[in-house]
Design an enzyme around this catalytic site. Structure first.
Site: not given
Ligand code: GRF
Length: 191
Positions: A98, A100, A136
Site C-alpha cells: 500500500n 500512504h 497502515d
Molecule cells: C494517494 O495520496 C494515496 O497515498 C492515497 O490516495 C491517493 C491516491 O492517489 N491512499 P491516486 O489515485 O494514485 O492519484
C-alpha cells in the site's frame, strides 16, 4: 516478469506511474489487471487506455477469486479506499503493498496530508508498506520525506507528496519484482 494487480478507487496517478514504469522496463513486471471498487473511477479509464484489463468489483470474495485465477504475484493498493480483510491477506501473504501519504507511523488513516498540516509538522512524506491486519501498520518498505514550507496549503502539499509516492512506489515494486526485498520480523531489508 511478475504479474501485478493494482486496486484503485479514484484518480489513479499512482497506477499511471506503475504502468509507465513497467512499459519503460523500470519494473520487471506487467500490470495484468486493475480492479476498482468505484465504478466511475478515472483509474479504470487509465487502465483501458493502456490496454489493461479493467474491472469494477465491489465485493472482496470476488476480488480474491479473480486475483487467484489471474495468478497475481503482487497486489498493489493505490488509492484503494477499502480495508482488506484477513482472508485477503492470507490469500496473498507479504504480497500486498500500500502507499500512504505520510511518514508512518505518523498520521495513519484518512486525510493524512491534512493531519500533517493541522499538526504543524515541518516534515511529512510518503510510505510504501506491506499490508497486515491493522490500518497502515504493516512492515515499511520505503519512505520519502517532504518538507512543509510556510507557503504550503493542502493542495500544494498533496502534490508534493504525490510526486514522492510515485517515486517510492515504483522503486518498491521494482525491488519486489527482482526478489530483493527480505522481511525479518517487521523490518524490510533490501540490497
Ligand atoms: C494517494 O495520496 C494515496 O497515498 C492515497 O490516495 C491517493 C491516491 O492517489 N491512499 P491516486 O489515485 O494514485 O492519484
Amino acid at each position: 516478469m511478475i504479474k501485478i494487480a493494482v486496486l484503485v478507487s479514484g484518480n489513479g496517478s499512482n497506477l499511471q506511474a506503475i504502468i509507465d514504469a513497467c512499459k519503460a522496463k523500470k519494473i520487471k513486471g506487467q500490470v495484468a489487471i486493475v480492479i476498482s471498487n468505484v465504478e466511475r473511477a478515472y483509474a479504470l479509464k487509465r487502465a483501458e487506455a493502456a490496454n489493461i484489463k479493467a474491472v469494477f468489483i465491489n465485493n472482496e470474495k470476488e476480488t480474491i477469486k479473480i486475483l487467484l485465477a489471474e495468478k497475481i504475484d503482487l497486489v498493489a493498493l493505490a488509492g484503494y479506499m477499502k480495508l482488506v480483510s484477513s482472508d485477503f491477506i492470507k490469500a496473498f501473504p507479504n504480497k500486498i503493498m500500500n502507499i500512504h501519504p505520510a511518514l508512518l507511523p505518523s498520521f495513519k488513516g484518512l486525510k493524512a496530508q491534512k493531519q500533517a498540516l493541522d499538526y504543524g509538522v515541518k516534515i511529512t512524506g510518503a510510505t510504501v508498506h506491506f499490508v497486515d491486519q491493522g490500518m497502515d501498520t504493516g512492515p515499511i518498505i520505503l519512505q520519502k520525506a517532504v518538507e512543509i514550507v510556510k507557503e504550503d496549503d493542502l493542495n500544494s502539499l498533496s502534490k508534493k507528496i504525490l510526486m514522492a509516492e510515485h517515486q517510492i512506489y515504483i522503486k518498491a515494486i521494482s525491488l519486489f519484482a527482482e526478489g530483493k526485498l527480505k522481511l525479518i520480523k517487521r523490518t524490510v531489508y533490501y540490497d
